[in-house]
Structure formats: structure tokens, C-alpha cells
Motif scaffolding. Sequence first.
Motif, short mmCIF file in Angstrom:
data_model
loop_
_atom_site.label_atom_id
_atom_site.label_comp_id
_atom_site.label_asym_id
_atom_site.label_seq_id
_atom_site.Cartn_x
_atom_site.Cartn_y
_atom_site.Cartn_z
N ASN A 3 -10.53 13.33 7.55
CA ASN A 3 -11.76 12.31 7.83
C ASN A 3 -11.65 11.40 6.98
O ASN A 3 -11.70 11.52 5.71
N PRO A 4 -11.54 10.21 7.50
CA PRO A 4 -11.21 8.61 6.66
C PRO A 4 -12.75 8.64 5.51
O PRO A 4 -12.41 8.48 4.32
N ARG A 5 -13.91 9.13 5.87
CA ARG A 5 -14.94 8.84 5.00
C ARG A 5 -14.87 9.89 3.98
O ARG A 5 -15.00 9.56 2.69
N GLU A 6 -14.27 11.12 4.29
CA GLU A 6 -14.33 12.16 3.33
C GLU A 6 -13.06 11.77 2.25
O GLU A 6 -13.31 11.93 1.03
N MET A 12 -12.54 8.04 -4.36
CA MET A 12 -13.42 7.10 -5.16
C MET A 12 -14.02 7.93 -6.36
O MET A 12 -14.47 7.27 -7.41
N GLU A 13 -14.27 9.33 -6.25
CA GLU A 13 -14.74 9.86 -7.22
C GLU A 13 -13.92 9.98 -8.49
O GLU A 13 -14.22 10.29 -9.66
N LEU A 14 -12.59 9.87 -8.23
CA LEU A 14 -11.51 9.79 -9.18
C LEU A 14 -11.22 8.32 -10.08
O LEU A 14 -10.62 8.19 -10.97
N THR A 51 -1.72 18.39 -1.34
CA THR A 51 -2.02 19.14 -0.30
C THR A 51 -2.26 18.46 1.04
O THR A 51 -1.64 18.27 1.99
N MET A 52 -3.08 17.27 0.69
CA MET A 52 -3.18 16.12 2.00
C MET A 52 -1.94 15.71 2.38
O MET A 52 -1.87 15.39 3.53
N LEU A 53 -1.25 15.03 1.40
CA LEU A 53 0.18 14.56 1.75
C LEU A 53 0.93 15.47 2.61
O LEU A 53 1.64 14.95 3.42
N GLN A 54 0.94 16.74 2.24
CA GLN A 54 1.67 17.80 3.04
C GLN A 54 1.07 17.81 4.48
O GLN A 54 2.11 17.97 5.20
N GLU A 55 -0.15 17.72 4.59
CA GLU A 55 -0.76 17.81 5.99
C GLU A 55 -0.19 16.52 6.79
O GLU A 55 0.05 16.56 7.98
N LEU A 84 -13.55 -1.11 8.41
CA LEU A 84 -13.16 -1.24 6.78
C LEU A 84 -13.23 0.01 6.10
O LEU A 84 -12.31 0.26 5.23
N GLU A 85 -13.91 0.94 6.67
CA GLU A 85 -13.93 2.22 5.94
C GLU A 85 -12.76 3.10 6.12
O GLU A 85 -12.13 3.50 5.29
N ASP A 86 -11.88 2.79 7.23
CA ASP A 86 -10.69 3.30 7.50
C ASP A 86 -9.72 2.81 6.75
O ASP A 86 -8.81 3.31 6.13
N PHE A 87 -9.69 1.46 6.65
CA PHE A 87 -8.69 0.91 5.77
C PHE A 87 -8.63 1.17 4.43
O PHE A 87 -7.93 1.53 3.61
N GLN A 88 -10.10 1.29 3.82
CA GLN A 88 -10.30 1.61 2.50
C GLN A 88 -9.61 3.06 2.35
O GLN A 88 -9.16 3.18 1.09
N ALA A 89 -10.07 4.06 3.11
CA ALA A 89 -9.49 5.28 3.11
C ALA A 89 -7.98 5.30 3.01
O ALA A 89 -7.53 5.93 1.82
N LEU A 90 -7.06 4.64 3.79
CA LEU A 90 -5.84 4.33 3.53
C LEU A 90 -5.42 3.74 2.21
O LEU A 90 -4.38 4.32 1.78
#
Length: 180
Positions: A3-6, A12-14, A51-55, A84-90
Motif C-alpha cells: 500500500n503506497p501510504r503504508e 519515513m519513520e527511518l 522482503t518488500m523488494l522480494q514481493e 503525490l503520495e504514490d510518488f513519494q512512496a516510490l
Amino acid sequence: MLNPREIKDSIMELVVSSREVPFVAGNGILTSVRIGFDKTKLEANKQRIATMLQELGVDEYPLISLNSLTRLKNGEVWNQLRSLEDFQALEFLLACSDACGFIHNNACTIQMNINELGDLNSLIISGAGRTFFDNDAQWLEAIRSVVVNNMYFLTDGIRIKKAAASSQELPETPARLIKN
């Protein structure tokens, strides 16, 4: 499904909170963006990122396009780059993966992508790229139609697989570490 927001919120927490905190920098999509990630938090989350990258199947190919980061391994699109949120996630996913050493987005890669896009189109990913468009929807359309299929990155599939399979820290990538 991702999910882009998640993705955006969790990465962002990192992000480093102050200059006194040791950090590792990663390059995003925009040529002027380097994001600093808290070294300790990044190390603690490498398994989750791998793990995300493996997905996405990133670990299966030595070279991927930016488009590869918008699709799951089965081809389903998780990020349509419609906001913009989608872009920021990427942007955060690429920069964080670069900081981890999973995807390489160094100065040579950035220059290669600028050359691949061409002089005029590379302005889209410049710091001022959004200002060339009347609104964010037009800019995102340009990202989808011109940029996504024409930006390429080398990956370190072995590093991704090792990180995903283990909670142990991987060796640092010395050239990527910035010490204060």
C-alpha cells in the motif's frame, strides 16, 4: 498487497531526525533528492525492506526499470503513480533501497538515467521538474509516460535474499555511509 501510504509512512519513520545521528544517504527518483536514513533504524529494518523488494521480484533481476518497483512479482500494479503520495512512496522506497545497498542509484546511475531520458525529458526528474507543469496531475502523467519505463537500476539480488532470509545485519556499504 503493498500500500503506497503504508510504504511511505513506514519508510519515513527511518529518516534521520537530526544531524547528530549517524545516517546513510540514498538517492531517489528526483536527481536532486538524497534522503538520509537513521543508520540504526535502517539496519533494524533491512529484513523488512528486503522482503518488500522480494514481493516485487527485484531480487530476481540484475537490472530493473523504475516500472519494476511499481509492480508485484505477479505483475499486479501496487502503485499507479496517480497522486503525490504514490510518488513519494516510490521515491522513499527507491532511496531506502539505495541506502541499504539493495538497488544501486549512485551518481553514475543517475547520469545514465538522465542520458536515457534525454535533455528535455530529464527535466521532469530535476528539482524544478514539477514547476514546468500546470498541476501535479500533468507532472505525474509525464512521470508515468516518460520516466517510469526509461529509468534503470542495478540490483544486488544476493544481498536482498540474504537480508530477507536473516535478521542479522549485513556489512555496511562504506561508500554510502556518511559519518558525522
